[in-house]
Motif scaffolding. Structure first.
Motif, PDB file in Angstrom:
ATOM      1  N   LEU A   1      23.901  50.589 -13.021  1.00  0.00           N
ATOM      2  CA  LEU A   1      23.228  51.370 -11.984  1.00  0.00           C
ATOM      3  C   LEU A   1      24.214  51.822 -10.922  1.00  0.00           C
ATOM      4  O   LEU A   1      24.174  52.976 -10.461  1.00  0.00           O
ATOM      5  CB  LEU A   1      22.116  50.535 -11.354  1.00  0.00           C
ATOM      6  CG  LEU A   1      21.284  51.224 -10.272  1.00  0.00           C
ATOM      7  CD1 LEU A   1      20.537  52.418 -10.847  1.00  0.00           C
ATOM      8  CD2 LEU A   1      20.302  50.235  -9.657  1.00  0.00           C
ATOM      9  N   GLN A   2      25.112  50.953 -10.516  1.00  0.00           N
ATOM     10  CA  GLN A   2      26.096  51.290  -9.484  1.00  0.00           C
ATOM     11  C   GLN A   2      27.003  52.433  -9.930  1.00  0.00           C
ATOM     12  O   GLN A   2      27.197  53.416  -9.208  1.00  0.00           O
ATOM     13  CB  GLN A   2      26.947  50.072  -9.154  1.00  0.00           C
ATOM     14  CG  GLN A   2      28.074  50.373  -8.165  1.00  0.00           C
ATOM     15  CD  GLN A   2      29.227  49.397  -8.282  1.00  0.00           C
ATOM     16  OE1 GLN A   2      29.130  48.395  -8.986  1.00  0.00           O
ATOM     17  NE2 GLN A   2      30.328  49.687  -7.606  1.00  0.00           N
ATOM     18  N   THR A   3      27.574  52.307 -11.133  1.00  0.00           N
ATOM     19  CA  THR A   3      28.511  53.336 -11.611  1.00  0.00           C
ATOM     20  C   THR A   3      27.806  54.665 -11.889  1.00  0.00           C
ATOM     21  O   THR A   3      28.395  55.733 -11.712  1.00  0.00           O
ATOM     22  CB  THR A   3      29.223  52.845 -12.879  1.00  0.00           C
ATOM     23  OG1 THR A   3      28.245  52.414 -13.853  1.00  0.00           O
ATOM     24  CG2 THR A   3      30.138  51.679 -12.564  1.00  0.00           C
ATOM     25  N   ALA A   4      26.550  54.589 -12.317  1.00  0.00           N
ATOM     26  CA  ALA A   4      25.802  55.821 -12.556  1.00  0.00           C
ATOM     27  C   ALA A   4      25.475  56.533 -11.244  1.00  0.00           C
ATOM     28  O   ALA A   4      25.484  57.773 -11.169  1.00  0.00           O
ATOM     29  CB  ALA A   4      24.527  55.530 -13.336  1.00  0.00           C
ATOM     30  N   MET A   5      25.211  55.777 -10.186  1.00  0.00           N
ATOM     31  CA  MET A   5      24.850  56.372  -8.900  1.00  0.00           C
ATOM     32  C   MET A   5      26.064  56.848  -8.115  1.00  0.00           C
ATOM     33  O   MET A   5      25.939  57.722  -7.251  1.00  0.00           O
ATOM     34  CB  MET A   5      24.073  55.351  -8.063  1.00  0.00           C
ATOM     35  CG  MET A   5      22.649  55.130  -8.525  1.00  0.00           C
ATOM     36  SD  MET A   5      21.664  56.642  -8.482  1.00  0.00           S
ATOM     37  CE  MET A   5      21.793  57.101  -6.768  1.00  0.00           C
ATOM     38  N   GLU A   6      27.242  56.307  -8.385  1.00  0.00           N
ATOM     39  CA  GLU A   6      28.439  56.739  -7.651  1.00  0.00           C
ATOM     40  C   GLU A   6      28.754  58.211  -7.893  1.00  0.00           C
ATOM     41  O   GLU A   6      29.309  58.885  -7.021  1.00  0.00           O
ATOM     42  CB  GLU A   6      29.639  55.873  -8.050  1.00  0.00           C
ATOM     43  CG  GLU A   6      29.620  54.488  -7.415  1.00  0.00           C
ATOM     44  CD  GLU A   6      30.799  53.651  -7.842  1.00  0.00           C
ATOM     45  OE1 GLU A   6      31.516  54.080  -8.782  1.00  0.00           O
ATOM     46  OE2 GLU A   6      31.014  52.564  -7.259  1.00  0.00           O
ATOM     47  N   LEU A   7      28.400  58.717  -9.064  1.00  0.00           N
ATOM     48  CA  LEU A   7      28.659  60.125  -9.382  1.00  0.00           C
ATOM     49  C   LEU A   7      27.627  61.049  -8.746  1.00  0.00           C
ATOM     50  O   LEU A   7      27.837  62.263  -8.671  1.00  0.00           O
ATOM     51  CB  LEU A   7      28.652  60.322 -10.901  1.00  0.00           C
ATOM     52  CG  LEU A   7      29.695  59.495 -11.675  1.00  0.00           C
ATOM     53  CD1 LEU A   7      29.542  59.713 -13.177  1.00  0.00           C
ATOM     54  CD2 LEU A   7      31.095  59.891 -11.231  1.00  0.00           C
ATOM     55  N   VAL A   8      26.504  60.486  -8.293  1.00  0.00           N
ATOM     56  CA  VAL A   8      25.448  61.295  -7.664  1.00  0.00           C
ATOM     57  C   VAL A   8      25.617  61.333  -6.152  1.00  0.00           C
ATOM     58  O   VAL A   8      25.213  62.294  -5.491  1.00  0.00           O
ATOM     59  CB  VAL A   8      24.058  60.709  -8.028  1.00  0.00           C
ATOM     60  CG1 VAL A   8      22.941  61.535  -7.400  1.00  0.00           C
ATOM     61  CG2 VAL A   8      23.889  60.666  -9.529  1.00  0.00           C
ATOM     62  N   ALA A   9      26.244  60.319  -5.591  1.00  0.00           N
ATOM     63  CA  ALA A   9      26.367  60.220  -4.136  1.00  0.00           C
ATOM     64  C   ALA A   9      27.077  61.433  -3.560  1.00  0.00           C
ATOM     65  O   ALA A   9      28.136  61.849  -4.033  1.00  0.00           O
ATOM     66  CB  ALA A   9      27.136  58.959  -3.781  1.00  0.00           C
ATOM     67  N   GLY A  10      26.469  62.015  -2.547  1.00  0.00           N
ATOM     68  CA  GLY A  10      27.064  63.170  -1.882  1.00  0.00           C
ATOM     69  C   GLY A  10      26.654  64.504  -2.469  1.00  0.00           C
ATOM     70  O   GLY A  10      26.962  65.557  -1.898  1.00  0.00           O
TER      71      GLY A  10
ATOM     72  N   VAL B   1      20.733  65.135 -11.702  1.00  0.00           N
ATOM     73  CA  VAL B   1      21.656  65.466 -12.782  1.00  0.00           C
ATOM     74  C   VAL B   1      21.879  64.237 -13.656  1.00  0.00           C
ATOM     75  O   VAL B   1      21.645  63.096 -13.237  1.00  0.00           O
ATOM     76  CB  VAL B   1      23.013  65.953 -12.224  1.00  0.00           C
ATOM     77  CG1 VAL B   1      22.834  67.231 -11.434  1.00  0.00           C
ATOM     78  CG2 VAL B   1      23.649  64.875 -11.354  1.00  0.00           C
ATOM     79  N   GLN B   2      22.357  64.482 -14.867  1.00  0.00           N
ATOM     80  CA  GLN B   2      22.687  63.389 -15.776  1.00  0.00           C
ATOM     81  C   GLN B   2      24.063  62.827 -15.431  1.00  0.00           C
ATOM     82  O   GLN B   2      25.003  63.589 -15.195  1.00  0.00           O
ATOM     83  CB  GLN B   2      22.672  63.882 -17.234  1.00  0.00           C
ATOM     84  CG  GLN B   2      23.086  62.804 -18.235  1.00  0.00           C
ATOM     85  CD  GLN B   2      22.951  63.267 -19.661  1.00  0.00           C
ATOM     86  OE1 GLN B   2      21.840  63.391 -20.177  1.00  0.00           O
ATOM     87  NE2 GLN B   2      24.065  63.535 -20.322  1.00  0.00           N
TER      88      GLN B   2
ATOM     89  N   ARG C   1      17.690  56.490 -14.891  1.00  0.00           N
ATOM     90  CA  ARG C   1      18.175  55.791 -13.711  1.00  0.00           C
ATOM     91  C   ARG C   1      17.017  55.210 -12.904  1.00  0.00           C
ATOM     92  O   ARG C   1      17.121  54.102 -12.349  1.00  0.00           O
ATOM     93  CB  ARG C   1      19.015  56.717 -12.824  1.00  0.00           C
ATOM     94  CG  ARG C   1      20.325  57.145 -13.432  1.00  0.00           C
ATOM     95  CD  ARG C   1      21.292  57.645 -12.368  1.00  0.00           C
ATOM     96  NE  ARG C   1      20.747  58.747 -11.584  1.00  0.00           N
ATOM     97  CZ  ARG C   1      20.853  60.020 -11.908  1.00  0.00           C
ATOM     98  NH1 ARG C   1      21.496  60.371 -13.017  1.00  0.00           N
ATOM     99  NH2 ARG C   1      20.333  60.965 -11.147  1.00  0.00           N
ATOM    100  N   VAL C   2      15.919  55.961 -12.814  1.00  0.00           N
ATOM    101  CA  VAL C   2      14.740  55.481 -12.089  1.00  0.00           C
ATOM    102  C   VAL C   2      14.183  54.220 -12.761  1.00  0.00           C
ATOM    103  O   VAL C   2      13.894  53.215 -12.100  1.00  0.00           O
ATOM    104  CB  VAL C   2      13.662  56.572 -12.004  1.00  0.00           C
ATOM    105  CG1 VAL C   2      12.361  56.006 -11.426  1.00  0.00           C
ATOM    106  CG2 VAL C   2      14.138  57.734 -11.152  1.00  0.00           C
ATOM    107  N   LYS C   3      14.042  54.286 -14.078  1.00  0.00           N
ATOM    108  CA  LYS C   3      13.518  53.125 -14.806  1.00  0.00           C
ATOM    109  C   LYS C   3      14.455  51.932 -14.694  1.00  0.00           C
ATOM    110  O   LYS C   3      14.015  50.784 -14.571  1.00  0.00           O
ATOM    111  CB  LYS C   3      13.300  53.491 -16.268  1.00  0.00           C
ATOM    112  CG  LYS C   3      12.156  54.481 -16.486  1.00  0.00           C
ATOM    113  CD  LYS C   3      11.981  54.780 -17.964  1.00  0.00           C
ATOM    114  CE  LYS C   3      10.831  55.765 -18.190  1.00  0.00           C
ATOM    115  NZ  LYS C   3      10.658  56.090 -19.638  1.00  0.00           N
ATOM    116  N   LEU C   4      15.755  52.207 -14.728  1.00  0.00           N
ATOM    117  CA  LEU C   4      16.731  51.110 -14.604  1.00  0.00           C
ATOM    118  C   LEU C   4      16.631  50.453 -13.236  1.00  0.00           C
ATOM    119  O   LEU C   4      16.652  49.225 -13.122  1.00  0.00           O
ATOM    120  CB  LEU C   4      18.149  51.653 -14.830  1.00  0.00           C
ATOM    121  CG  LEU C   4      19.293  50.630 -14.686  1.00  0.00           C
ATOM    122  CD1 LEU C   4      19.143  49.512 -15.709  1.00  0.00           C
ATOM    123  CD2 LEU C   4      20.649  51.313 -14.837  1.00  0.00           C
ATOM    124  N   ALA C   5      16.514  51.264 -12.183  1.00  0.00           N
ATOM    125  CA  ALA C   5      16.420  50.714 -10.825  1.00  0.00           C
ATOM    126  C   ALA C   5      15.135  49.907 -10.653  1.00  0.00           C
ATOM    127  O   ALA C   5      15.138  48.822 -10.070  1.00  0.00           O
ATOM    128  CB  ALA C   5      16.483  51.839  -9.801  1.00  0.00           C
TER     129      ALA C   5
END
Length: 347
Positions: A286-295, A301-302, A13-17
């Motif tokens: 990136l958006q869909t991957a980060m929505e599961l991390v928010a909060g 986590v993966q 995710r870091v590399k993608l961003a």
């Protein structure tokens, strides 16, 4: 049905961003370059506006400039989203903004693709526009004293010398119009009188062309008068000798020039379209991957990212239905207003 699902560990995710941030700024520069190409194409079309009959062809540079300006805004917000993507506290503020953002982004990205198609498909409109425009330009060539046509002769002469062409279809087009003004004709001359009387419209027609049709690379002095009269020139054969004037018509020359220009620009815009599409696809993951991390407290986590949460048809209808409902609501409101007004009573 989730389409094109991928797993994204924290490092990925870091590399993608980071990669997407860089890609968005490259796409921003590409959008600015596309705007420059659109301005250049529009300028080139306006330079020859006097020999073009309509302005339909301007839809290509106008659309190109519109989508390039839109891409600047799209990629600017993409870069801002990337900056906040790895911050679980700041990323959720983009959630309400994402749906209209995707709608606008997809619309202008598809419009960019349509621009590419139009740049290859405008040959027919361009040719018909030049056919009528050049015909009128040749017809008004002699009207140097008429307001609005004073520079028509200069325009045609410059055009023929620059593109090494003569006439509309070919040099014989000049035989069908009177391109010499009456003020430069000696009506006391028997030849002039005979030519004018022999024409139904009283025009002075002859087998000659303007000086701008002359080919400077010809080894003999330019023969621009009596082109079909072999006896009027020494050692001259109209049917077999290579004429020392330009043979190609200006319509063909201009169509080849503009289509070559638009095809090259179309290839450049297609590259920008693919780059823009890459930005949107990467941003979606990136958006869909980060929505599961928010909060969550543990942001390392993966997670899983995907391109579409539903099928293509369901996704399209999700955007189209609100627009249809809004249009239907306006239509019902206007009908109610008409019904309330009612017919005007007779007095």
């Amino acid at each position: 049905m989730v389409l094109m699902k991928m797993k994204f560990p924290f490092e990925k995710r870091v590399k993608l961003a980071q990669g997407l941030w860089l890609l968005s700024w490259v796409a921003t520069l590409a959008g600015a370059f596309t705007f420059t190409l659109g301005c250049f194409l529009k300028t080139e079309l306006r330079r020859r506006s006097e020999v073009m009959d309509n302005t339909e062809i301007h839809v290509v540079p106008n659309t190109m400039m519109l989508v390039s300006l839109a891409s600047l805004g799209i990629n600017y917000f993409a870069g801002r989203i990337c900056q906040d993507a790895l911050d679980a506290g700041r990323f959720p503020r983009w959630k309400a903004f994402m749906k209209p953002y995707w709608g606008v982004s997809l619309f202008f990205t598809l419009l960019m693709l349509i621009t590419v198609v139009m740049s290859y498909a405008m040959k027919g409109n361009l040719e018909s526009s030049l056919k009528i425009g050049l015909k009128n330009g040749i017809r008004f060539y002699k009207d140097t004293d008429t307001p609005g046509r004073c520079f028509q002769k200069q325009t045609i002469d410059r055009l023929q010398m620059e593109f090494k062409c003569c006439g509309n279809t070919d040099y014989k087009d000049w035989f069908e119009v009177q391109w010499i003004s009456n003020r430069y004709l000696d009506f006391n001359s028997k030849e002039v009188k005979d030519r004018v009387k022999s024409n139904v419209d009283g025009r002075y027609l002859f087998d000659g062309v303007p000086f701008s049709c002359c080919n400077p690379s010809s080894p003999r002095p330019c023969i621009q008068d009596h082109l079909t009269n072999n006896s009027a020139h020494y050692n001259y054969e109209h049917q077999t000798e290579e004429l020392n004037i330009y043979i190609r018509g200006c319509r063909e020359a201009l169509v080849n020039y503009y289509m070559g220009l638009m095809n090259s620009i179309g290839a450049g815009v297609l590259s920008v379209f693919l780059l823009q599409l890459s930005v949107l696809v990467s941003l979606r993951y990136l958006q869909t991957a980060m929505e599961l991390v928010a909060g969550q407290e543990n942001t390392e986590v993966q997670t899983e990212g995907y391109l579409l949460e539903k099928s293509v048809k369901e996704t399209i209808m999700e955007y189209v239905n609100p627009v249809l409902a809004f249009l239907q609501l306006n239509q019902v409101g206007s009908e109610d207003g008409s019904a309330e007004a009612g017919p005007t009573p007779a007095r």
